[in-house]
Enzyme design. Structure first.
Site, short mmCIF file in Angstrom:
data_model
loop_
_atom_site.label_atom_id
_atom_site.label_comp_id
_atom_site.label_asym_id
_atom_site.label_seq_id
_atom_site.Cartn_x
_atom_site.Cartn_y
_atom_site.Cartn_z
N GLY A 62 0.84 -1.20 0.00
CA GLY A 62 0.00 0.00 0.00
C GLY A 62 0.87 1.24 0.00
N GLN A 120 3.36 9.93 1.20
CA GLN A 120 4.66 9.27 1.03
C GLN A 120 5.36 9.64 -0.26
OE1 GLN A 120 2.80 5.25 2.08
NE2 GLN A 120 4.89 5.04 2.86
N GLU A 141 -2.57 2.93 6.03
CA GLU A 141 -2.52 3.97 4.99
C GLU A 141 -3.40 5.18 5.36
OE1 GLU A 141 -0.19 3.67 3.00
OE2 GLU A 141 0.16 1.52 3.16
N CYS A 170 6.96 -0.22 6.61
CA CYS A 170 6.52 0.97 5.87
C CYS A 170 7.61 1.38 4.89
CB CYS A 170 6.26 2.10 6.87
SG CYS A 170 5.69 3.63 6.10
N LEU A 171 7.21 1.69 3.66
CA LEU A 171 8.20 2.10 2.65
C LEU A 171 8.93 3.38 3.06
CD1 LEU A 171 6.19 1.39 -0.63
CD2 LEU A 171 8.02 0.00 0.36
ZN LIG Z 1 3.53 3.27 5.57
#
Ligand SMILES: [Zn+2]
Length: 198
Positions: free
Chosen positions: A46, A51, A153, A110-111
């Site tokens: 996601g 981001q 998200e 998390c990215l």
């Molecule tokens: Zn994240």
């Protein structure tokens, strides 16, 4: 479509609230496709607009990845999804969680916080409403991995990160790792933006 750089922990945009989208225009469609491409490139499940440095209430979820993980549960999310490179993407615009039930602990990552994973306890199931990629209002009730991803998200759109839920002790143990991420001392397989003041 373009791969967008992902803003890392320490960037102020991750701590700001995204604004509701009031209409579907070309810029928004482009953002949705770019976010989808970016999520695939980064192998994320996601991605929230914060981001990629956009304070708009837009989320994309890789439903192919979700379904691969929970195939045995027989969930089906055919409607309101688009296909990009044969992967199904759930697009959520202006999502709002209406109700929550139960609790469930699951490991999250998390990215924007590469290489950090930790157990987080959240409601197990949620009911939410959002606008889909055609700007139609959709209501969805879901549990398991999808509910988990969506809560993570939706938090992003409010400036909340999963590490905010960790105990003081766990946060302390991650301190040096988080400091390294703020300085960009991480190996990410995708383009990143470090410590940006939006
Ligand atoms: Zn994240």
């Amino acid at each position: 479509m373009a791969i967008l750089p992902i803003y890392l922990f320490g960037s102020s945009v991750l701590r700001k609230k995204a604004k509701p989208v009031d209409q579907l225009d070309n810029a928004l469609i482009k953002l949705v496709y770019d976010m989808t491409e970016t999520m695939h490139k980064a192998h994320g499940i996601g991605l929230a607009a914060n981001q990629v440095g956009e304070l708009r209430q837009v989320i994309v979820v890789d439903m192919t990845a979700v379904e691969e993980s929970e195939r045995e549960e027989g969930n089906d999310h055919e409607e309101s999804s688009v296909k990009v490179k044969e992967r199904k993407t759930l697009v959520l615009i202006n999502p709002e969680i209406l109700s929550k039930g139960g609790t469930f602990t699951m490991e999250e990552g998390c990215l924007s916080i590469p290489e950090v994973r930790a157990d987080v306890t959240r409601p197990e199931s949620i009911r939410l409403k959002f606008k889909d990629v055609n700007f139609n209002e959709v209501e969805l009730e879901t549990g398991g991995l999808l509910a988990r991803v969506l809560q993570h998200e939706v938090d992003h759109l409010k400036g909340i990160l999963f590490i905010d839920y960790l105990s003081k002790l766990k946060r302390a143990s991650l301190k040096s790792t988080l400091r390294a991420i703020e300085k960009g001392e991480v190996d990410a397989s995708y383009p990143i933006v470090v410590g940006a003041e939006a």
